[in-house]
Design a protein around this motif. Structure first.
Motif, mmCIF file in Angstrom:
data_model
loop_
_atom_site.group_PDB
_atom_site.id
_atom_site.type_symbol
_atom_site.label_atom_id
_atom_site.label_comp_id
_atom_site.label_asym_id
_atom_site.label_seq_id
_atom_site.Cartn_x
_atom_site.Cartn_y
_atom_site.Cartn_z
ATOM 1 N N SER A 257 -7.255 -30.797 -27.016
ATOM 2 C CA SER A 257 -7.404 -30.862 -28.103
ATOM 3 C C SER A 257 -7.171 -29.395 -28.653
ATOM 4 C CB SER A 257 -8.607 -31.189 -28.868
ATOM 5 O OG SER A 257 -8.641 -32.565 -28.863
ATOM 6 N N GLU A 258 -7.531 -28.615 -27.602
ATOM 7 C CA GLU A 258 -7.263 -27.069 -28.158
ATOM 8 C C GLU A 258 -5.791 -26.763 -27.595
ATOM 9 O OE1 GLU A 258 -9.158 -22.702 -26.186
ATOM 10 O OE2 GLU A 258 -10.036 -24.549 -25.724
ATOM 11 N N MET A 259 -5.130 -27.300 -26.694
ATOM 12 C CA MET A 259 -3.735 -27.340 -26.423
ATOM 13 C C MET A 259 -2.811 -27.770 -27.464
ATOM 14 S SD MET A 259 -3.562 -28.067 -22.179
ATOM 15 C CE MET A 259 -1.777 -28.190 -22.471
ATOM 16 N N GLY A 260 -3.317 -28.868 -28.248
ATOM 17 C CA GLY A 260 -2.830 -29.543 -29.148
ATOM 18 C C GLY A 260 -2.898 -29.100 -30.663
ATOM 19 N N GLN A 261 -3.422 -28.050 -30.855
ATOM 20 C CA GLN A 261 -3.874 -27.467 -32.085
ATOM 21 C C GLN A 261 -2.454 -27.008 -32.829
ATOM 22 O OE1 GLN A 261 -5.600 -23.047 -32.174
ATOM 23 N NE2 GLN A 261 -6.024 -23.955 -30.034
ATOM 24 N N LYS A 262 -2.557 -26.978 -33.976
ATOM 25 C CA LYS A 262 -1.266 -26.493 -34.944
ATOM 26 C C LYS A 262 -1.065 -25.211 -34.633
ATOM 27 C CE LYS A 262 0.184 -29.530 -38.369
ATOM 28 N NZ LYS A 262 0.376 -29.771 -39.954
ATOM 29 N N ALA A 263 0.080 -24.572 -34.463
ATOM 30 C CA ALA A 263 0.322 -23.156 -34.269
ATOM 31 C C ALA A 263 1.310 -22.979 -35.137
ATOM 32 C CB ALA A 263 0.392 -22.762 -32.890
ATOM 33 N N THR A 264 1.008 -22.668 -36.419
ATOM 34 C CA THR A 264 2.039 -22.310 -37.401
ATOM 35 C C THR A 264 2.255 -21.008 -37.880
ATOM 36 O OG1 THR A 264 1.622 -24.741 -38.333
ATOM 37 C CG2 THR A 264 3.015 -23.393 -39.793
ATOM 38 N N THR A 265 3.579 -20.445 -37.765
ATOM 39 C CA THR A 265 3.735 -19.036 -38.045
ATOM 40 C C THR A 265 4.485 -19.274 -39.486
ATOM 41 O OG1 THR A 265 3.869 -18.321 -35.947
ATOM 42 C CG2 THR A 265 4.527 -17.003 -37.365
ATOM 43 N N ASP A 266 3.903 -18.665 -40.610
ATOM 44 C CA ASP A 266 4.494 -18.609 -41.719
ATOM 45 C C ASP A 266 5.215 -17.418 -42.139
ATOM 46 O OD1 ASP A 266 3.497 -21.219 -42.717
ATOM 47 O OD2 ASP A 266 1.516 -20.243 -42.970
ATOM 48 N N PHE A 267 6.465 -17.362 -42.694
ATOM 49 C CA PHE A 267 7.328 -16.213 -42.786
ATOM 50 C C PHE A 267 7.422 -16.066 -44.219
ATOM 51 C CE2 PHE A 267 9.770 -17.745 -38.788
ATOM 52 C CZ PHE A 267 8.969 -16.797 -37.858
ATOM 53 N N SER A 268 7.480 -17.113 -45.024
ATOM 54 C CA SER A 268 7.553 -17.012 -46.417
ATOM 55 C C SER A 268 7.147 -18.098 -46.838
ATOM 56 C CB SER A 268 8.921 -16.604 -46.769
ATOM 57 O OG SER A 268 9.728 -17.562 -46.758
ATOM 58 N N GLU A 269 7.346 -18.511 -48.408
ATOM 59 C CA GLU A 269 6.782 -19.557 -48.761
ATOM 60 C C GLU A 269 7.773 -21.002 -48.437
ATOM 61 O OE1 GLU A 269 6.520 -19.169 -53.149
ATOM 62 O OE2 GLU A 269 4.640 -18.259 -52.916
ATOM 63 N N ILE A 270 8.879 -20.642 -47.934
ATOM 64 C CA ILE A 270 9.941 -21.681 -47.801
ATOM 65 C C ILE A 270 10.410 -21.529 -46.369
ATOM 66 C CG2 ILE A 270 10.900 -21.617 -49.924
ATOM 67 C CD1 ILE A 270 13.169 -20.033 -49.259
ATOM 68 N N ARG A 271 9.955 -20.612 -45.557
ATOM 69 C CA ARG A 271 10.271 -20.656 -43.974
ATOM 70 C C ARG A 271 8.980 -20.448 -43.181
ATOM 71 N NH1 ARG A 271 12.968 -15.979 -42.429
ATOM 72 N NH2 ARG A 271 13.589 -17.304 -40.637
ATOM 73 N N ALA A 272 9.050 -21.352 -42.054
ATOM 74 C CA ALA A 272 8.080 -20.996 -41.223
ATOM 75 C C ALA A 272 8.516 -21.565 -39.951
ATOM 76 C CB ALA A 272 6.886 -22.298 -41.673
ATOM 77 N N HIS A 273 7.699 -21.221 -38.777
ATOM 78 C CA HIS A 273 7.775 -22.051 -37.429
ATOM 79 C C HIS A 273 6.636 -22.610 -36.969
ATOM 80 C CE1 HIS A 273 9.830 -21.566 -33.618
ATOM 81 N NE2 HIS A 273 8.697 -21.847 -33.066
ATOM 82 N N SER A 274 6.932 -23.859 -36.357
ATOM 83 C CA SER A 274 5.921 -24.799 -35.661
ATOM 84 C C SER A 274 5.914 -24.703 -34.145
ATOM 85 C CB SER A 274 5.907 -26.003 -36.361
ATOM 86 O OG SER A 274 6.925 -26.931 -36.081
ATOM 87 N N ASN A 275 4.819 -24.567 -33.459
ATOM 88 C CA ASN A 275 4.460 -24.703 -32.275
ATOM 89 C C ASN A 275 3.115 -25.513 -32.135
ATOM 90 O OD1 ASN A 275 6.373 -23.726 -29.939
ATOM 91 N ND2 ASN A 275 5.854 -21.516 -30.445
#
Length: 332
Positions: A257-275
């Motif tokens: 579950s720790e490995m599977g946590q959402k790792a989202t990086t927000d660049f702006s309101e309309i741009r983001a990166h998900s890992n």
């Protein structure tokens, strides 16, 4: 601005998970394979290829223990998953400490014995599908439709409507007729899959038919939790899990579950990166996981997020000469 922001990465806890798996193998004196899904992951055809990679490493054994934690996915992939496992062992034991729902229940049906913890549950396996002509939700995405839901709408219509009007002419305004036909076909497929999976260890055809029919049509909802007592009443060889084993599996699930946590990086309101790690398969000295790794852009005119620069892939960690080696597992 975005170049200055460090992209978040999920943790890889290979050493910690390996330690628990090796302790479990010492207790069972048999190989242990772990199959874990993030709530946003699901059972899919690629899992079968990854399982083959793992089984090729551990080889054939009299018995294999399979730890399963999943909300479900593709039922046809479940059949292939079980078929492959049964080629590498004479006896298969499923370890279910938590949820093992829908297509994951199908995987559990392929085990000679199902060990369930106090929080464990299986579920009904009635099939729902997302068709190209399915209705659209508020986020402009296609929604899944199940035969049970459609039958209940028609039943309620027939009960409440006093004018004896045909319910389908109104239902077709919301659900395309081809979707209804596809769902009906999928229901028949689900029953056949259950029977085929049970046949790997259950020779009583009537018992197999009864279990398959019950799982597909006798429960009030798709997510109805089938607990240990109910599983035994169904005719499954379900047993209570040893407390020590249960705690070790919970610890293992917590690490996943720790490995599977959402790792989202927000660049702006309309741009983001998900890992995000969605699916994990692991055995002694090998861990393979699917990591979603992509940029997201919000397209306002369509009211939906679209992906860009998608580098999602299956990634493999192995112990080689006492050190962990990481590589990409290329699966089309």
């Amino acid at each position: 601005m975005s170049d200055e922001i460090k992209i978040k990465e999920p943790p890889i806890l290979f050493n910690e998970t390996q330690s628990i798996i090796k302790k479990l193998e010492e207790i069972f004196n048999a190989p242990v394979i772990c199959y874990w899904n993030n709530p946003r992951g699901s059972i899919c055809a690629s899992d079968v290829i990854v399982l083959y990679e793992i089984l090729g490493k551990i080889g054939n054994h009299e018995e294999i223990y399979l730890f399963v934690k999943s909300d479900g996915g593709n039922g046809k992939a479940s059949l292939r998953f079980v078929s492959l496992l049964r080629q590498y062992c004479r006896k298969l034991t499923a370890l279910v400490p938590l949820e093992c729902s829908s297509a994951a229940t199908m995987i559990a049906l392929g085990a000679d014995e199902i060990q369930m913890g106090p929080m464990a549950h299986l579920s009904a396996v009635d099939t729902s599908i997302t068709h190209d002509l399915s209705p659209i939700d508020r986020d402009n995405d296609r929604v899944s439709v199940s035969l049970d839901e459609l039958n209940r709408v028609i039943k309620l219509w027939s009960k409440e409507n006093k004018e004896n009007k045909n319910p389908y002419q109104y239902l077709f305004e919301y659900v395309h007729p081809l979707v209804i036909g596809a769902v009906d076909r999928a229901e028949s497929l689900s029953i056949m899959l259950c029977k085929e999976i049970l046949s790997y260890h259950m020779k009583d055809e009537k018992k197999s038919n009864d279990i398959s029919e019950t799982l597909n049509s006798k429960y009030p909802s798709h997510g109805y939790p089938i607990l240990l007592n109910e599983a035994q009443k169904l005719g499954l060889n379900a047993q209570f899990m040893d407390k020590e084993i249960h705690q070790m599996l919970l610890n293992l699930s917590n690490l996943y579950s720790e490995m599977g946590q959402k790792a989202t990086t927000d660049f702006s309101e309309i741009r983001a990166h998900s890992n995000e790690i969605l699916n994990i398969l692991e055995s002694s000295n090998m861990q393979v996981f699917f990591q979603q790794d992509k940029n997201w852009f919000y397209r306002a005119e369509e009211r939906r997020w679209i992906t860009m620069n998608d580098e999602s892939s299956w990634r493999k960690n192995e112990m080689i000469d006492g050190a962990m080696k990481t590589s990409i597992l290329h699966i089309a």
